[in-house]
Design an enzyme around this catalytic site. Structure first.
Site, PDB file in Angstrom:
ATOM      1  N   GLY A   1      65.743  38.394  65.778  1.00 41.13           N
ATOM      2  CA  GLY A   1      64.508  38.938  65.231  1.00 41.13           C
ATOM      3  C   GLY A   1      64.443  38.946  63.718  1.00 41.13           C
ATOM      4  O   GLY A   1      64.824  37.965  63.052  1.00 41.13           O
TER       5      GLY A   1
ATOM      6  N   ASP B   1      77.766  49.808  65.830  1.00 41.66           N
ATOM      7  CA  ASP B   1      76.846  50.787  66.398  1.00 41.66           C
ATOM      8  C   ASP B   1      76.405  51.671  65.239  1.00 41.66           C
ATOM      9  O   ASP B   1      77.177  52.497  64.752  1.00 41.66           O
ATOM     10  CB  ASP B   1      77.546  51.608  67.481  1.00 41.66           C
TER      11      ASP B   1
ATOM     12  N   TYR C   1      58.706  57.192  67.870  1.00 46.88           N
ATOM     13  CA  TYR C   1      58.743  56.040  66.959  1.00 46.88           C
ATOM     14  C   TYR C   1      57.985  56.343  65.669  1.00 46.88           C
ATOM     15  O   TYR C   1      58.491  56.107  64.569  1.00 46.88           O
ATOM     16  CB  TYR C   1      58.159  54.821  67.657  1.00 46.88           C
TER      17      TYR C   1
ATOM     18  N   LYS D   1      59.759  56.459  61.900  1.00 46.96           N
ATOM     19  CA  LYS D   1      59.370  55.484  60.877  1.00 46.96           C
ATOM     20  C   LYS D   1      58.720  56.165  59.673  1.00 46.96           C
ATOM     21  O   LYS D   1      58.846  55.691  58.541  1.00 46.96           O
ATOM     22  CB  LYS D   1      58.456  54.415  61.483  1.00 46.96           C
TER      23      LYS D   1
ATOM     24  N   ILE E   1      55.197  41.647  64.732  1.00 49.91           N
ATOM     25  CA  ILE E   1      55.859  40.408  64.317  1.00 49.91           C
ATOM     26  C   ILE E   1      56.418  39.723  65.558  1.00 49.91           C
ATOM     27  O   ILE E   1      56.823  40.388  66.518  1.00 49.91           O
ATOM     28  CB  ILE E   1      57.013  40.708  63.322  1.00 49.91           C
TER      29      ILE E   1
ATOM     30  N   THR F   1      58.833  38.923  67.493  1.00 51.30           N
ATOM     31  CA  THR F   1      60.231  39.213  67.797  1.00 51.30           C
ATOM     32  C   THR F   1      60.268  39.851  69.192  1.00 51.30           C
ATOM     33  O   THR F   1      59.219  40.180  69.763  1.00 51.30           O
ATOM     34  CB  THR F   1      60.841  40.199  66.778  1.00 51.30           C
ATOM     35  N   PRO F   2      61.459  40.072  69.738  1.00 55.56           N
ATOM     36  CA  PRO F   2      61.553  40.690  71.075  1.00 55.56           C
ATOM     37  C   PRO F   2      60.950  42.086  71.172  1.00 55.56           C
ATOM     38  O   PRO F   2      60.716  42.570  72.287  1.00 55.56           O
ATOM     39  CB  PRO F   2      63.070  40.723  71.327  1.00 55.56           C
TER      40      PRO F   2
ATOM     41  N   GLN G   1      41.870  48.913  55.918  1.00 52.91           N
ATOM     42  CA  GLN G   1      40.560  49.216  56.493  1.00 52.91           C
ATOM     43  C   GLN G   1      40.241  50.700  56.427  1.00 52.91           C
ATOM     44  O   GLN G   1      41.106  51.548  56.498  1.00 52.91           O
ATOM     45  CB  GLN G   1      40.539  48.761  57.954  1.00 52.91           C
TER      46      GLN G   1
END
Length: 260
Positions: A18, A65, A158, A162, A193, A195-196, A260
């Site tokens: 990724g 890890d 999440y 973030k 994006i 990626t997985p 926006q």
């Protein structure tokens, strides 16, 4: 070796695929030594072998890890020994966690996302800082998300992590600046994006990738999904000395979504 980051040494977490993979290629091709770390050691080793086939002796792989403090200490020590220093830290490792609304979220999910997405960044900054100061000018690049700047239902864990990355980055930037350490710290906030990490959205669209992408791009003015190199070029700029007056900033790689 010439290039925009020639003579620098970078450590990139979550680099077996990724975004991390794209960053590793970008920095190596621009002259840096690169340590790629991941819980997927086989993937990290395969990436290092591929880069070394093109750019000999440039890249090193380590099992890592990022939620374990002892592994941070060990990996940084090994990377510094292999590369001869550490001047770039890219905290890229992250997970999306389960998509759950507040009443169905679990403490286990919440803590797992916290550990990978924000606690790992604290550990990385803490244990890398002495080496970054010794190799200054240096740069820390924390990979956040547009989800750290704009919330969405079902993404509480999440969103929270973030957003924490965004603010923690500013704290580190100010500590380093006021300490005259010559270490900069900035955050990068990508939107969707290729990626997985998009796999759950594709699954929700019945495995129809085109349909999933159409749904995901409805709120993006440029009407496309981003490419890994769109993020890697931003990381390259922040890693290079050409961004020497940039710290405590956030860079949106979002196709205009948040304009926006």
């Amino acid at each position: 070796m010439s290039g925009r980051v020639a003579g620098k040494q970078a450590l990139i977490t979550g680099a077996a695929g990724g975004l991390g993979e794209a960053m590793a290629w970008m920095l190596a091709r621009e002259g840096a030594k690169v340590a790629v770390t991941d819980v997927n050691l086989a993937g990290a080793r395969a990436l290092a072998a591929a880069i070394n086939a093109e750019i000999p002796d440039s890249t090193f792989a380590f099992a890592h890890d990022v939620t374990e403090e002892a592994e941070w200490v060990s990996v940084i020590d090994q990377a510094v020994a292999a590369m001869g220093g550490l001047s770039i830290l890219v905290n890229n490792a992250g997970i999306g966690g389960d998509l759950k609304f507040v009443e169905t979220d679990t403490l286990e999910n919440w803590r797992r996302v916290q550990a990978v997405n924000i606690e790992s960044i604290m550990l990385g900054c803490k244990h890398a800082m002495p080496h970054l100061r010794a190799s200054a000018p240096a740069s820390i690049i924390n990979i956040s998300s547009v989800a750290g700047l704009a919330a969405a239902p079902g993404m509480g864990a999440y969103n929270a992590t973030k957003a924490a990355v965004w603010m923690y980055t500013k704290t580190i930037a100010l500590e380093a600046a006021k300490g005259d350490w010559n270490v900069r710290c900035n955050s990068v906030h990508p939107v969707f994006i290729k990626t997985p990490i998009l796999d759950p959205f594709i699954a929700m669209a019945g495995g129809d990738e085109a349909k999933a992408h159409e749904r995901l791009t409805r709120g993006i003015p440029l009407k496309r999904i981003g490419e890994p190199d769109d993020v890697a070029y931003c990381v390259l700029y922040l890693a290079a000395d050409e961004s020497k007056f940039v710290t405590g900033a956030e860079f949106k790689i979002d196709g205009g979504m948040l304009a926006q």
